[in-house]
Design a protein around this motif. Structure first.
Motif, short mmCIF file in Angstrom:
data_model
loop_
_atom_site.label_atom_id
_atom_site.label_comp_id
_atom_site.label_asym_id
_atom_site.label_seq_id
_atom_site.Cartn_x
_atom_site.Cartn_y
_atom_site.Cartn_z
N ALA A 1 45.21 15.08 13.00
CA ALA A 1 45.73 14.26 12.00
C ALA A 1 46.26 13.02 12.45
CB ALA A 1 46.72 15.15 11.22
N PRO A 2 45.16 11.88 12.45
CA PRO A 2 45.54 10.56 12.94
C PRO A 2 46.68 10.13 11.84
CG PRO A 2 43.21 10.57 12.78
CD PRO A 2 43.90 11.85 12.15
N HIS A 3 46.46 10.29 10.57
CA HIS A 3 47.58 9.77 9.59
C HIS A 3 47.85 10.96 8.77
CE1 HIS A 3 46.18 5.84 10.84
NE2 HIS A 3 44.75 6.25 10.67
N ALA A 4 49.00 11.48 8.91
CA ALA A 4 49.43 12.66 7.98
C ALA A 4 49.93 12.06 6.73
CB ALA A 4 50.72 13.24 8.76
N ASP A 5 49.52 12.38 5.48
CA ASP A 5 49.84 12.03 4.32
C ASP A 5 51.07 12.83 3.92
OD1 ASP A 5 48.96 14.45 2.97
OD2 ASP A 5 47.20 13.95 3.38
N ALA A 6 51.81 12.40 2.89
CA ALA A 6 53.12 12.81 2.35
C ALA A 6 52.81 14.28 2.24
CB ALA A 6 53.43 12.34 1.23
N GLU A 7 51.78 14.79 1.76
CA GLU A 7 51.76 16.50 1.38
C GLU A 7 51.48 17.39 2.81
OE1 GLU A 7 49.33 18.85 -1.92
OE2 GLU A 7 48.27 17.31 -1.11
N LEU A 8 50.84 16.56 3.71
CA LEU A 8 50.66 17.41 5.00
C LEU A 8 51.93 17.18 5.73
CD1 LEU A 8 48.72 18.78 6.78
CD2 LEU A 8 48.07 16.50 7.93
N ALA A 9 52.60 16.01 5.82
CA ALA A 9 53.55 15.78 6.69
C ALA A 9 54.90 16.82 6.38
CB ALA A 9 54.43 14.57 6.25
N LYS A 10 54.98 17.37 4.99
CA LYS A 10 55.91 18.46 4.76
C LYS A 10 55.60 19.70 5.61
CE LYS A 10 56.18 16.88 -0.28
NZ LYS A 10 56.29 17.12 -1.40
N THR A 11 54.40 20.02 6.19
CA THR A 11 54.25 21.29 6.81
C THR A 11 54.05 21.03 8.24
OG1 THR A 11 51.71 20.74 6.80
CG2 THR A 11 52.93 21.77 4.68
#
Length: 294
Positions: A146-156
């Motif tokens: 995940a080069p760039h974790a969007d807000a939805e992924l970052a929560k996990t």
């Protein structure tokens, strides 16, 4: 009358299996059913819902808009069903769903014994597909790039690591003078071509494929170059530190646990899975975003 208003759990499992495999025949194999039985479950569910859920295309089975809505609810129902079966802590064995990028799957299999998989259902795919399963709730813990974790992924995100990326070629590959660099890549992976563009290198993409083994086969045949995390380079391929190749940025990988997974369960699964990262330095040490209140 009331019985007709209940959706059979077998039909729900069927449409989820179709979504995960891409076809009715593959879903039948996954479920241990005949294809007519799967077709019957689909017709049964379509009759209850009141509309067509799938259309057949040249690329396989595609969901209609109604089918996409039904699939979303089906995954919620299956997740609730599985959670309820786990409440007693005994009787029915817990099976946790692990999603892995192909490169990490190979690493996990090499490092774990057979008994390590007795309570796991493992899904192996491209990182984007595993991420989708994690967000939609049908994968419990995922290990993906995940080069760039969007807000939805970052929560996990529970753990993260950085891996050096290197250019790789066959031992006898030689670039003809003046010829563009032949590149073998995954679809949409501009982390390879971006550095070439910035360097002003002439190149051409000779193969797009999401199949890791096909990509390696093409490199072995000398068709072109590719880039891999340094830990995953096969013994018969070598690093290509050639002057015409730019240095690549490190690849970021994350271990994630889905929203709604109990904190203690998430922590135990992450501890087991992160053995594939044991020889790499955290960047930085991650604290699981799911650690509180779950």
């Amino acid at each position: 009358m009331l019985q007709a208003l209940n959706i059979p759990i077998e039909a729900i499992r069927t449409i989820v299996a179709i979504a995960e495999t891409g076809s009715l025949s593959k879903a039948a194999t996954k479920l241990g059913l005949s294809q007519p039985a799967v077709s019957a479950q689909v017709k049964r569910l379509q009759g209850l819902i009141g509309g067509q859920l799938f259309v057949k295309t040249a690329n396989g089975t595609t969901f209609t808009d109604l089918g996409e809505l039904a699939l979303q609810q089906a995954r919620i129902i299956l997740n609730a069903n599985d959670q309820m079966l786990r409440l007693g802590g005994g009787g029915t064995a817990c099976v946790y769903r692990i999603g892995l990028s192909s490169l990490f799957a190979q690493r996990l299999f090499e490092r774990a014994g057979r008994s390590a998989f007795s309570d796991l259902s493992i899904h192996v795919d491209q990182s984007a597909a595993i991420r989708k399963g994690l967000i939609e709730g049908y994968i419990d813990v995922a290990v993906i790039f995940a080069p760039h974790a969007d807000a939805e992924l970052a929560k996990t995100v529970c753990e993260q690591r950085v891996f050096p990326a290197i250019w790789v070629r066959s031992r006898d590959f030689v670039l003809s003078p003046g010829a563009p660099i032949p590149i073998i890549m995954l679809p949409g992976q501009d982390w390879m071509t971006g550095p070439l563009d910035r360097m002003g290198s002439a190149y051409k993409v000779v193969l797009h494929t999401s199949d890791y083994l096909v990509r390696l086969t093409a490199v072995r045949l000398g068709i072109g170059l590719t880039a891999l995390p340094s830990f995953s380079v096969p013994d018969d391929l070598i690093e290509a530190p050639d002057y015409y190749l730019p240095q690549l940025s490190d690849l970021r990988a994350v271990i994630c646990a889905r929203s709604g997974l109990r904190g203690d369960v998430a922590a135990k699964l992450v501890k087991r899975i992160k053995g594939i990262f044991d020889d790499h330095i955290p960047d930085p040490p991650g604290k699981c975003a799911l650690g509180k209140g779950l």
